[in-house]
Design a protein around this motif. Sequence first.
Motif, PDB file in Angstrom:
ATOM      1  N   GLY A  28       0.848  -1.180   0.000  1.00 34.36           N
ATOM      2  CA  GLY A  28       0.000   0.000   0.000  1.00 34.36           C
ATOM      3  C   GLY A  28       0.883   1.229   0.000  1.00 34.36           C
ATOM      4  O   GLY A  28       2.065   1.168   0.282  1.00 34.36           O
ATOM      5  N   PRO A  29       0.310   2.357  -0.312  1.00 37.84           N
ATOM      6  CA  PRO A  29       1.129   3.558  -0.434  1.00 37.84           C
ATOM      7  C   PRO A  29       1.685   4.037   0.904  1.00 37.84           C
ATOM      8  O   PRO A  29       0.954   4.143   1.877  1.00 37.84           O
ATOM      9  CB  PRO A  29       0.185   4.582  -1.041  1.00 37.84           C
ATOM     10  CG  PRO A  29      -1.182   4.074  -0.821  1.00 37.84           C
ATOM     11  CD  PRO A  29      -1.090   2.593  -0.654  1.00 37.84           C
ATOM     12  N   THR A  66      -7.566  14.514   4.104  1.00 40.54           N
ATOM     13  CA  THR A  66      -7.137  14.610   2.706  1.00 40.54           C
ATOM     14  C   THR A  66      -5.617  14.566   2.682  1.00 40.54           C
ATOM     15  O   THR A  66      -4.971  14.921   3.684  1.00 40.54           O
ATOM     16  CB  THR A  66      -7.599  15.939   2.054  1.00 40.54           C
ATOM     17  OG1 THR A  66      -6.892  17.024   2.676  1.00 40.54           O
ATOM     18  CG2 THR A  66      -9.104  16.134   2.170  1.00 40.54           C
ATOM     19  N   PRO A  67      -5.029  14.155   1.574  1.00 42.95           N
ATOM     20  CA  PRO A  67      -3.565  14.147   1.513  1.00 42.95           C
ATOM     21  C   PRO A  67      -2.943  15.507   1.820  1.00 42.95           C
ATOM     22  O   PRO A  67      -1.928  15.584   2.526  1.00 42.95           O
ATOM     23  CB  PRO A  67      -3.269  13.681   0.087  1.00 42.95           C
ATOM     24  CG  PRO A  67      -4.442  12.808  -0.252  1.00 42.95           C
ATOM     25  CD  PRO A  67      -5.619  13.498   0.397  1.00 42.95           C
ATOM     26  N   ASP A  99      -6.918  10.039   5.802  1.00 39.88           N
ATOM     27  CA  ASP A  99      -7.066   9.919   4.352  1.00 39.88           C
ATOM     28  C   ASP A  99      -6.765   8.503   3.874  1.00 39.88           C
ATOM     29  O   ASP A  99      -6.888   8.206   2.697  1.00 39.88           O
ATOM     30  CB  ASP A  99      -6.162  10.920   3.632  1.00 39.88           C
ATOM     31  CG  ASP A  99      -4.685  10.736   3.949  1.00 39.88           C
ATOM     32  OD1 ASP A  99      -4.338   9.934   4.844  1.00 39.88           O
ATOM     33  OD2 ASP A  99      -3.863  11.409   3.308  1.00 39.88           O
ATOM     34  N   GLY A 100      -6.346   7.620   4.789  1.00 39.83           N
ATOM     35  CA  GLY A 100      -6.053   6.232   4.434  1.00 39.83           C
ATOM     36  C   GLY A 100      -4.634   6.021   3.954  1.00 39.83           C
ATOM     37  O   GLY A 100      -4.309   4.942   3.465  1.00 39.83           O
ATOM     38  N   LEU A 101      -3.776   7.023   4.118  1.00 46.64           N
ATOM     39  CA  LEU A 101      -2.377   6.890   3.711  1.00 46.64           C
ATOM     40  C   LEU A 101      -1.482   6.789   4.931  1.00 46.64           C
ATOM     41  O   LEU A 101      -1.812   7.259   6.020  1.00 46.64           O
ATOM     42  CB  LEU A 101      -1.945   8.088   2.857  1.00 46.64           C
ATOM     43  CG  LEU A 101      -2.643   8.242   1.511  1.00 46.64           C
ATOM     44  CD1 LEU A 101      -2.216   9.538   0.831  1.00 46.64           C
ATOM     45  CD2 LEU A 101      -2.354   7.043   0.620  1.00 46.64           C
ATOM     46  N   ALA A 144      -5.176   1.051   6.583  1.00 43.14           N
ATOM     47  CA  ALA A 144      -3.816   1.492   6.262  1.00 43.14           C
ATOM     48  C   ALA A 144      -2.833   1.002   7.324  1.00 43.14           C
ATOM     49  O   ALA A 144      -1.741   0.513   7.001  1.00 43.14           O
ATOM     50  CB  ALA A 144      -3.760   3.015   6.135  1.00 43.14           C
ATOM     51  N   ALA A 145      -3.225   1.109   8.590  1.00 47.01           N
ATOM     52  CA  ALA A 145      -2.347   0.650   9.674  1.00 47.01           C
ATOM     53  C   ALA A 145      -2.150  -0.859   9.614  1.00 47.01           C
ATOM     54  O   ALA A 145      -1.021  -1.355   9.743  1.00 47.01           O
ATOM     55  CB  ALA A 145      -2.936   1.052  11.028  1.00 47.01           C
ATOM     56  N   GLN A 146      -3.222  -1.601   9.393  1.00 43.10           N
ATOM     57  CA  GLN A 146      -3.098  -3.057   9.335  1.00 43.10           C
ATOM     58  C   GLN A 146      -2.291  -3.504   8.119  1.00 43.10           C
ATOM     59  O   GLN A 146      -1.512  -4.447   8.196  1.00 43.10           O
ATOM     60  CB  GLN A 146      -4.483  -3.696   9.380  1.00 43.10           C
ATOM     61  CG  GLN A 146      -5.129  -3.492  10.741  1.00 43.10           C
ATOM     62  CD  GLN A 146      -6.571  -3.935  10.811  1.00 43.10           C
ATOM     63  OE1 GLN A 146      -7.284  -3.950   9.812  1.00 43.10           O
ATOM     64  NE2 GLN A 146      -7.024  -4.277  12.007  1.00 43.10           N
TER      65      GLN A 146
END
Length: 192
Positions: A28-29, A66-67, A99-101, A144-146
């Motif tokens: 993932g990013p 947001t990013p 933001d999921g990053l 994202a953390a997992q």
Amino acid sequence: MSLRCALRAWALFALLGLAEAEDQTCCGPIVPGKEWRARQSECAKELALPVRYVVVSHTAGSSCNTPALCRQQAQNVHHYHAQNLGFCDVGYNFLIGEDGLVYEGRGWKVKGDHAGRAWNPISIGITFMGNYMERVPPPRAIRAAQSLLACGVAQGALMPNYEVKGHRDVQQTLSPGDRLYELIQEWPQYRG
């Protein structure tokens, strides 16, 4: 890494405008420090990998979804750690945005300043950007953390039988916030 996985990751990088990313094993990013304009790290103490522990915290400050906002928040945390606390870099190995990053702090190899003298040399510190006393991070931040933790195992930075601890399990603090603490206690790797 599968071709499909690589194409999906690079499509996301292109969409988000990330020129470089640590995408070994399709983790993932991960937004590198230079992408969120972290100053050059002055840290030199490396971790003995793989480590057994992951300490989860929250910044207890502003959240970001947001990013652009998360990059700013990562810069704010970095400035506070480097300027006010005198750390050689941001204290965490990774920061998680709403933001999921994932935002790279010290990364997998460098010892953090996140959980005290006993725990810093034997753990990876991940922090969720925001205050999670009254609410949990959104599902994309949890994913994202997992994903980051699975990535750590795949890259040999975390032991396959790693243990997750809340910041309050290793230091006297309210971090990672009541709601996030309740949530991580449900993770199979959690050991209080």
